[in-house]
Motif scaffolding. Structure first.
Motif, PDB file in Angstrom:
ATOM      1  N   LEU A  57      67.229  94.289 162.901  1.00 61.63           N
ATOM      2  CA  LEU A  57      67.976  95.550 162.870  1.00 61.63           C
ATOM      3  C   LEU A  57      67.845  96.246 161.521  1.00 61.63           C
ATOM      4  O   LEU A  57      67.728  97.476 161.454  1.00 61.63           O
ATOM      5  CB  LEU A  57      69.442  95.305 163.225  1.00 61.63           C
ATOM      6  CG  LEU A  57      69.711  94.948 164.686  1.00 61.63           C
ATOM      7  CD1 LEU A  57      71.184  94.640 164.895  1.00 61.63           C
ATOM      8  CD2 LEU A  57      69.258  96.057 165.599  1.00 61.63           C
ATOM      9  N   TRP A  58      67.862  95.483 160.432  1.00 61.33           N
ATOM     10  CA  TRP A  58      67.663  96.078 159.102  1.00 61.33           C
ATOM     11  C   TRP A  58      66.273  96.676 158.980  1.00 61.33           C
ATOM     12  O   TRP A  58      66.088  97.768 158.422  1.00 61.33           O
ATOM     13  CB  TRP A  58      67.909  95.061 157.995  1.00 61.33           C
ATOM     14  CG  TRP A  58      69.339  94.983 157.584  1.00 61.33           C
ATOM     15  CD1 TRP A  58      70.209  93.970 157.812  1.00 61.33           C
ATOM     16  CD2 TRP A  58      70.083  95.988 156.875  1.00 61.33           C
ATOM     17  NE1 TRP A  58      71.437  94.279 157.296  1.00 61.33           N
ATOM     18  CE2 TRP A  58      71.386  95.505 156.723  1.00 61.33           C
ATOM     19  CE3 TRP A  58      69.759  97.236 156.381  1.00 61.33           C
ATOM     20  CZ2 TRP A  58      72.374  96.233 156.067  1.00 61.33           C
ATOM     21  CZ3 TRP A  58      70.754  97.967 155.738  1.00 61.33           C
ATOM     22  CH2 TRP A  58      72.036  97.464 155.582  1.00 61.33           C
ATOM     23  N   VAL A  59      65.265  95.968 159.465  1.00 57.88           N
ATOM     24  CA  VAL A  59      63.894  96.493 159.399  1.00 57.88           C
ATOM     25  C   VAL A  59      63.790  97.775 160.219  1.00 57.88           C
ATOM     26  O   VAL A  59      63.176  98.756 159.773  1.00 57.88           O
ATOM     27  CB  VAL A  59      62.891  95.422 159.880  1.00 57.88           C
ATOM     28  CG1 VAL A  59      61.521  96.028 160.134  1.00 57.88           C
ATOM     29  CG2 VAL A  59      62.799  94.299 158.871  1.00 57.88           C
ATOM     30  N   LEU A  60      64.388  97.792 161.413  1.00 57.70           N
ATOM     31  CA  LEU A  60      64.360  99.003 162.232  1.00 57.70           C
ATOM     32  C   LEU A  60      65.092 100.157 161.557  1.00 57.70           C
ATOM     33  O   LEU A  60      64.630 101.304 161.599  1.00 57.70           O
ATOM     34  CB  LEU A  60      64.963  98.723 163.608  1.00 57.70           C
ATOM     35  CG  LEU A  60      64.117  97.870 164.545  1.00 57.70           C
ATOM     36  CD1 LEU A  60      64.892  97.579 165.829  1.00 57.70           C
ATOM     37  CD2 LEU A  60      62.813  98.556 164.857  1.00 57.70           C
ATOM     38  N   ALA A  61      66.228  99.870 160.925  1.00 55.93           N
ATOM     39  CA  ALA A  61      66.974 100.921 160.226  1.00 55.93           C
ATOM     40  C   ALA A  61      66.164 101.471 159.058  1.00 55.93           C
ATOM     41  O   ALA A  61      66.119 102.696 158.835  1.00 55.93           O
ATOM     42  CB  ALA A  61      68.318 100.378 159.742  1.00 55.93           C
ATOM     43  N   CYS A  62      65.508 100.605 158.311  1.00 54.85           N
ATOM     44  CA  CYS A  62      64.680 101.062 157.189  1.00 54.85           C
ATOM     45  C   CYS A  62      63.492 101.866 157.686  1.00 54.85           C
ATOM     46  O   CYS A  62      63.136 102.895 157.111  1.00 54.85           O
ATOM     47  CB  CYS A  62      64.220  99.872 156.356  1.00 54.85           C
ATOM     48  SG  CYS A  62      65.561  99.100 155.441  1.00 54.85           S
ATOM     49  N   ALA A  63      62.857 101.422 158.768  1.00 56.52           N
ATOM     50  CA  ALA A  63      61.726 102.166 159.340  1.00 56.52           C
ATOM     51  C   ALA A  63      62.179 103.534 159.835  1.00 56.52           C
ATOM     52  O   ALA A  63      61.467 104.534 159.647  1.00 56.52           O
ATOM     53  CB  ALA A  63      61.093 101.371 160.476  1.00 56.52           C
ATOM     54  N   ALA A  64      63.354 103.601 160.437  1.00 58.45           N
ATOM     55  CA  ALA A  64      63.875 104.892 160.898  1.00 58.45           C
ATOM     56  C   ALA A  64      64.156 105.809 159.717  1.00 58.45           C
ATOM     57  O   ALA A  64      63.880 107.023 159.771  1.00 58.45           O
ATOM     58  CB  ALA A  64      65.139 104.677 161.733  1.00 58.45           C
ATOM     59  N   GLY A 111      62.500 110.489 156.606  1.00 54.19           N
ATOM     60  CA  GLY A 111      62.108 111.086 155.326  1.00 54.19           C
ATOM     61  C   GLY A 111      60.741 111.743 155.399  1.00 54.19           C
ATOM     62  O   GLY A 111      60.553 112.860 154.903  1.00 54.19           O
ATOM     63  N   VAL A 112      59.781 111.073 156.016  1.00 54.88           N
ATOM     64  CA  VAL A 112      58.434 111.652 156.157  1.00 54.88           C
ATOM     65  C   VAL A 112      58.495 112.912 157.007  1.00 54.88           C
ATOM     66  O   VAL A 112      57.888 113.939 156.672  1.00 54.88           O
ATOM     67  CB  VAL A 112      57.468 110.612 156.756  1.00 54.88           C
ATOM     68  CG1 VAL A 112      56.151 111.238 157.164  1.00 54.88           C
ATOM     69  CG2 VAL A 112      57.244 109.478 155.770  1.00 54.88           C
ATOM     70  N   TRP A 113      59.242 112.883 158.109  1.00 57.08           N
ATOM     71  CA  TRP A 113      59.377 114.061 158.954  1.00 57.08           C
ATOM     72  C   TRP A 113      60.021 115.210 158.184  1.00 57.08           C
ATOM     73  O   TRP A 113      59.572 116.358 158.275  1.00 57.08           O
ATOM     74  CB  TRP A 113      60.215 113.729 160.187  1.00 57.08           C
ATOM     75  CG  TRP A 113      60.599 114.940 160.967  1.00 57.08           C
ATOM     76  CD1 TRP A 113      59.831 115.617 161.862  1.00 57.08           C
ATOM     77  CD2 TRP A 113      61.852 115.630 160.896  1.00 57.08           C
ATOM     78  NE1 TRP A 113      60.531 116.689 162.349  1.00 57.08           N
ATOM     79  CE2 TRP A 113      61.763 116.722 161.778  1.00 57.08           C
ATOM     80  CE3 TRP A 113      63.018 115.430 160.175  1.00 57.08           C
ATOM     81  CZ2 TRP A 113      62.816 117.606 161.952  1.00 57.08           C
ATOM     82  CZ3 TRP A 113      64.068 116.314 160.349  1.00 57.08           C
ATOM     83  CH2 TRP A 113      63.960 117.391 161.237  1.00 57.08           C
TER      84      TRP A 113
END
Length: 82
Positions: free
Chosen positions: A47-54, A59-61
């Motif tokens: 869940l932390w990895v998914l939150a960081c990826a989101a 940010g990129v968007w």
């Protein structure tokens, strides 16, 4: 049951000798508990990895889309005074 009866029942239960537990029960309980802890840890990490990826994807968007800038007008304003 009033309070005195409940207290008497608790005292009776506490004075009885403990029920024998099968010796093979403890290692099995420890194994299951460790498995549950590992699974919970793994779920939290995912869940932390998914939150960081989101957050990175957002940010990129935001850098490329500039959502805070007003979009250009699609029509030209009327020309007066000619």
């Amino acid at each position: 049951m009033n309070r005195a009866e409940r207290e008497a029942a608790v005292r009776r239960v506490l004075t009885e000798p403990p029920v024998p537990v099968p010796p093979e029960l403890h290692p099995e309980a420890v194994r299951r508990g460790e498995r549950l802890l590992r699974r919970g840890r793994r779920v939290r990490r995912v869940l932390w990895v998914l939150a960081c990826a989101a957050a990175v994807a957002f940010g990129v968007w935001a850098v490329y889309a500039h959502p805070w800038v007003e979009p250009p007008s699609q029509t030209t304003p009327p020309v007066d005074g000619w």
